[in-house]
Scaffold this motif. Structure first.
Motif, PDB file in Angstrom:
ATOM      1  N   GLU A 157       0.828  -1.210   0.000  1.00 34.72           N
ATOM      2  CA  GLU A 157       0.000   0.000   0.000  1.00 34.72           C
ATOM      3  C   GLU A 157       0.861   1.258   0.000  1.00 34.72           C
ATOM      4  O   GLU A 157       0.511   2.260  -0.622  1.00 34.72           O
ATOM      5  N   ALA A 158       1.997   1.204   0.677  1.00 37.85           N
ATOM      6  CA  ALA A 158       2.871   2.368   0.763  1.00 37.85           C
ATOM      7  C   ALA A 158       3.564   2.674  -0.557  1.00 37.85           C
ATOM      8  O   ALA A 158       4.122   3.767  -0.727  1.00 37.85           O
ATOM      9  N   LEU A 159       3.534   1.732  -1.505  1.00 35.98           N
ATOM     10  CA  LEU A 159       4.204   1.934  -2.790  1.00 35.98           C
ATOM     11  C   LEU A 159       3.338   2.672  -3.810  1.00 35.98           C
ATOM     12  O   LEU A 159       3.795   2.913  -4.922  1.00 35.98           O
ATOM     13  N   ALA A 160       2.096   3.006  -3.452  1.00 30.99           N
ATOM     14  CA  ALA A 160       1.233   3.743  -4.385  1.00 30.99           C
ATOM     15  C   ALA A 160       1.949   4.999  -4.860  1.00 30.99           C
ATOM     16  O   ALA A 160       2.560   5.724  -4.071  1.00 30.99           O
ATOM     17  N   THR A 161       1.884   5.255  -6.157  1.00 26.10           N
ATOM     18  CA  THR A 161       2.714   6.301  -6.768  1.00 26.10           C
ATOM     19  C   THR A 161       2.475   7.678  -6.191  1.00 26.10           C
ATOM     20  O   THR A 161       3.396   8.487  -6.099  1.00 26.10           O
ATOM     21  N   ASP A 162       1.236   7.988  -5.781  1.00 24.82           N
ATOM     22  CA  ASP A 162       0.945   9.344  -5.328  1.00 24.82           C
ATOM     23  C   ASP A 162       1.075   9.506  -3.819  1.00 24.82           C
ATOM     24  O   ASP A 162       0.787  10.563  -3.280  1.00 24.82           O
ATOM     25  N   LEU A 163       1.513   8.466  -3.129  1.00 24.11           N
ATOM     26  CA  LEU A 163       1.592   8.534  -1.675  1.00 24.11           C
ATOM     27  C   LEU A 163       3.019   8.777  -1.200  1.00 24.11           C
ATOM     28  O   LEU A 163       3.973   8.228  -1.750  1.00 24.11           O
ATOM     29  N   GLN A 164       3.125   9.569  -0.170  1.00 22.10           N
ATOM     30  CA  GLN A 164       4.399   9.780   0.513  1.00 22.10           C
ATOM     31  C   GLN A 164       4.212   9.324   1.958  1.00 22.10           C
ATOM     32  O   GLN A 164       3.409   9.888   2.693  1.00 22.10           O
ATOM     33  N   CYS A 165       4.938   8.287   2.360  1.00 24.99           N
ATOM     34  CA  CYS A 165       4.801   7.713   3.693  1.00 24.99           C
ATOM     35  C   CYS A 165       6.045   8.016   4.518  1.00 24.99           C
ATOM     36  O   CYS A 165       7.149   7.610   4.154  1.00 24.99           O
ATOM     37  N   GLU A 166       5.847   8.704   5.619  1.00 24.68           N
ATOM     38  CA  GLU A 166       6.956   9.130   6.482  1.00 24.68           C
ATOM     39  C   GLU A 166       6.828   8.438   7.839  1.00 24.68           C
ATOM     40  O   GLU A 166       5.835   8.627   8.541  1.00 24.68           O
ATOM     41  N   PRO A 167       7.796   7.631   8.261  1.00 19.73           N
ATOM     42  CA  PRO A 167       7.708   6.946   9.563  1.00 19.73           C
ATOM     43  C   PRO A 167       7.590   7.942  10.714  1.00 19.73           C
ATOM     44  O   PRO A 167       8.306   8.947  10.765  1.00 19.73           O
ATOM     45  N   LEU A 168       6.654   7.660  11.634  1.00 15.72           N
ATOM     46  CA  LEU A 168       6.458   8.519  12.802  1.00 15.72           C
ATOM     47  C   LEU A 168       6.953   7.868  14.087  1.00 15.72           C
ATOM     48  O   LEU A 168       7.456   8.545  14.979  1.00 15.72           O
ATOM     49  N   GLY A 169       6.776   6.573  14.192  1.00 12.09           N
ATOM     50  CA  GLY A 169       7.118   5.869  15.421  1.00 12.09           C
ATOM     51  C   GLY A 169       6.281   4.616  15.520  1.00 12.09           C
ATOM     52  O   GLY A 169       5.671   4.182  14.544  1.00 12.09           O
ATOM     53  N   LEU A 266      -1.794  -9.709  29.473  1.00 12.74           N
ATOM     54  CA  LEU A 266      -1.423 -11.101  29.704  1.00 12.74           C
ATOM     55  C   LEU A 266       0.087 -11.259  29.554  1.00 12.74           C
ATOM     56  O   LEU A 266       0.690 -10.723  28.625  1.00 12.74           O
ATOM     57  N   ASP A 267       0.659 -12.029  30.458  1.00  6.13           N
ATOM     58  CA  ASP A 267       2.105 -12.259  30.426  1.00  6.13           C
ATOM     59  C   ASP A 267       2.396 -13.439  29.498  1.00  6.13           C
ATOM     60  O   ASP A 267       2.573 -14.581  29.931  1.00  6.13           O
ATOM     61  N   VAL A 268       2.398 -13.123  28.181  1.00  3.07           N
ATOM     62  CA  VAL A 268       2.718 -14.128  27.163  1.00  3.07           C
ATOM     63  C   VAL A 268       3.867 -13.555  26.340  1.00  3.07           C
ATOM     64  O   VAL A 268       3.654 -12.678  25.496  1.00  3.07           O
ATOM     65  N   PRO A 269       5.099 -14.005  26.596  1.00  3.91           N
ATOM     66  CA  PRO A 269       6.281 -13.357  26.013  1.00  3.91           C
ATOM     67  C   PRO A 269       6.265 -13.219  24.495  1.00  3.91           C
ATOM     68  O   PRO A 269       6.766 -12.229  23.959  1.00  3.91           O
ATOM     69  N   TRP A 270       5.682 -14.187  23.800  1.00  2.13           N
ATOM     70  CA  TRP A 270       5.737 -14.147  22.330  1.00  2.13           C
ATOM     71  C   TRP A 270       4.578 -13.372  21.703  1.00  2.13           C
ATOM     72  O   TRP A 270       4.611 -13.039  20.519  1.00  2.13           O
ATOM     73  N   LEU A 271       3.557 -13.035  22.522  1.00  2.00           N
ATOM     74  CA  LEU A 271       2.335 -12.441  21.982  1.00  2.00           C
ATOM     75  C   LEU A 271       2.363 -10.917  22.126  1.00  2.00           C
ATOM     76  O   LEU A 271       1.701 -10.332  22.991  1.00  2.00           O
ATOM     77  N   HIS A 272       3.138 -10.277  21.290  1.00  2.00           N
ATOM     78  CA  HIS A 272       3.184  -8.813  21.262  1.00  2.00           C
ATOM     79  C   HIS A 272       3.646  -8.370  19.883  1.00  2.00           C
ATOM     80  O   HIS A 272       4.246  -9.134  19.132  1.00  2.00           O
ATOM     81  N   TRP A 273       3.361  -7.148  19.558  1.00  2.00           N
ATOM     82  CA  TRP A 273       3.738  -6.618  18.239  1.00  2.00           C
ATOM     83  C   TRP A 273       3.847  -5.109  18.289  1.00  2.00           C
ATOM     84  O   TRP A 273       3.012  -4.443  18.891  1.00  2.00           O
ATOM     85  N   ARG A 274       4.911  -4.598  17.674  1.00  2.00           N
ATOM     86  CA  ARG A 274       5.063  -3.150  17.565  1.00  2.00           C
ATOM     87  C   ARG A 274       4.526  -2.700  16.212  1.00  2.00           C
ATOM     88  O   ARG A 274       5.031  -3.116  15.179  1.00  2.00           O
ATOM     89  N   ARG A 275       3.523  -1.854  16.248  1.00  2.49           N
ATOM     90  CA  ARG A 275       2.949  -1.338  15.002  1.00  2.49           C
ATOM     91  C   ARG A 275       3.658  -0.048  14.607  1.00  2.49           C
ATOM     92  O   ARG A 275       3.738   0.907  15.377  1.00  2.49           O
ATOM     93  N   GLU A 276       4.186  -0.064  13.399  1.00  2.00           N
ATOM     94  CA  GLU A 276       4.843   1.131  12.867  1.00  2.00           C
ATOM     95  C   GLU A 276       3.787   2.088  12.311  1.00  2.00           C
ATOM     96  O   GLU A 276       2.955   1.699  11.486  1.00  2.00           O
ATOM     97  N   LEU A 277       3.799   3.305  12.775  1.00  2.10           N
ATOM     98  CA  LEU A 277       2.867   4.328  12.312  1.00  2.10           C
ATOM     99  C   LEU A 277       3.559   5.237  11.308  1.00  2.10           C
ATOM    100  O   LEU A 277       4.739   5.559  11.455  1.00  2.10           O
ATOM    101  N   ALA A 278       2.811   5.642  10.299  1.00  2.00           N
ATOM    102  CA  ALA A 278       3.367   6.507   9.256  1.00  2.00           C
ATOM    103  C   ALA A 278       2.446   7.686   9.015  1.00  2.00           C
ATOM    104  O   ALA A 278       1.220   7.593   9.151  1.00  2.00           O
ATOM    105  N   LEU A 279       3.062   8.800   8.669  1.00  2.67           N
ATOM    106  CA  LEU A 279       2.335   9.969   8.200  1.00  2.67           C
ATOM    107  C   LEU A 279       2.196   9.831   6.691  1.00  2.67           C
ATOM    108  O   LEU A 279       3.195   9.733   5.982  1.00  2.67           O
ATOM    109  N   VAL A 280       0.961   9.766   6.193  1.00  7.40           N
ATOM    110  CA  VAL A 280       0.710   9.504   4.780  1.00  7.40           C
ATOM    111  C   VAL A 280       0.178  10.777   4.120  1.00  7.40           C
ATOM    112  O   VAL A 280      -0.857  11.304   4.533  1.00  7.40           O
ATOM    113  N   LEU A 281       0.895  11.246   3.099  1.00  5.08           N
ATOM    114  CA  LEU A 281       0.540  12.464   2.377  1.00  5.08           C
ATOM    115  C   LEU A 281       0.410  12.158   0.894  1.00  5.08           C
ATOM    116  O   LEU A 281       0.873  11.123   0.420  1.00  5.08           O
ATOM    117  N   ARG A 282      -0.208  13.079   0.160  1.00  5.06           N
ATOM    118  CA  ARG A 282      -0.250  12.972  -1.297  1.00  5.06           C
ATOM    119  C   ARG A 282       0.877  13.805  -1.888  1.00  5.06           C
ATOM    120  O   ARG A 282       1.030  14.979  -1.568  1.00  5.06           O
TER     121      ARG A 282
END
Length: 313
Positions: A157-169, A266-282
């Motif tokens: 989705e980030a490869l769409a030609t008219d999109l500019q995706c900037e990592p935020l955190g 819940l204390d489940v060591p393997w069950l976590h995920w960091r979601r990368e957020l991006a600022l999406v512009l045209r």
């Protein structure tokens, strides 16, 4: 040859008629007479040299050319608003409007705090905040109804030609349950026990469900079949506390409930995920001064409050 012209309000009237499928309903909603709307449509059809609306027993709908006009009219009206904001900014009024799309998970702390800070600095700034996932927000961005999006587009989705995706955190997702859930009584939570209880998750498609399915497959488990699917974090938290469902939410979303002892992770060591957020512009559209101010404020606040974005390999 007589030259035909139209007013911006003609475009506003046309969009509203198409949205409601009725001239009479549009007249009530806009507070204008039906003859005024009919005249506006005639002016537009004279310029187009073609019929723009089809009238049937079920109501009014745009023709093929009318559909094109709806899209173009939305862009034109947005650019007029943007030009007005630029002129006001140049005159020192420091006002204008900002339209942004954000995921539900950021509306519990980050976005309210950023808007509050912006209002303190620019009291005359006007905001329109649309909540949703990337797939629902993208069409509004492409039509010019949104200045920018904060979301988590997939790599494709980030490869769409008219999109500019900037990592935020990023923010950290973990499994969480109500304080009285049976899993809170276990010292060691087995993989199998996670599938014995109902879950509430965001619906597919989307990066969150893809990642959660990936985590379970890595453990040799079948992907979850949630009892409830919703993109509403408020509903998710209500079902977690009232129906003993398991959720998968960012820490900041249930921080207040965790502090109050209502929801716990819940204390489940393997069950976590960091979601990368991006600022999406045209790429093809410049930001108004008001939107540019808000984007810079979001960048600054993200650097202070969110986990640092992942570095590319």
């Amino acid at each position: 040859m007589q030259m035909h012209s139209f007013q911006p309000t003609d475009l506003e009237y046309f969009i509203e008629i198409c949205r409601l499928g009725s001239i009479s309903q549009a007249a009530i909603h806009l507070g204008v007479s039906q003859p005024a709307l009919s005249k506006a449509i005639r002016r537009l059809e004279q310029i187009a040299g073609a019929r723009l609306l089809d009238r049937t027993a079920r109501g009014i709908s745009p023709t093929e050319m009318g559909c094109i006009l709806v899209q173009r009219a939305s862009l034109i009206l947005h650019e007029l608003d943007a030009t007005r904001s630029v002129l006001q900014e140049m005159s020192g009024v420091r006002t204008g409007s900002v339209s942004m799309g954000v995921p539900p998970t950021l509306n519990h702390g980050f976005i309210p705090d950023v808007v509050e800070l912006a209002v303190q600095q620019r009291p005359k700034l006007h905001f329109r905040v649309s909540e949703g996932l990337f797939q629902s927000l993208l069409p509004q961005l492409q039509l010019g109804k949104l200045d920018f999006i904060i979301s988590s587009p997939t790599s494709l989705e980030a490869l769409a030609t008219d999109l500019q995706c900037e990592p935020l955190g990023s923010n950290l997702f973990v499994a969480c349950v109500g304080a009285n859930h049976p899993l809170t009584q276990l010292n060691n939570i087995s993989d199998e026990s996670l599938q014995q209880y109902g879950w509430v998750l965001v619906p597919p498609p989307g990066v969150l469900r893809d990642q959660l399915d990936h985590l379970f497959r890595q453990r040799g488990l079948q992907p979850l079949e949630p009892q409830v699917e919703t993109s509403s974090t408020m509903l998710s938290k209500a079902l977690i506390t009232r129906q003993n469902l398991i959720g998968f939410l960012p820490l900041e979303v249930f921080a207040a409930e965790e502090q109050a002892g209502i929801i716990q992770r819940l204390d489940v060591p393997w069950l976590h995920w960091r979601r990368e957020l991006a600022l999406v512009l045209r790429r093809s559209r410049a930001l108004t001064p008001a939107a540019e101010y808000m984007v810079n404020l979001i960048r600054h606040q993200a650097a202070a409050r969110l986990e640092r974005p992942a570095q590319p390999h």
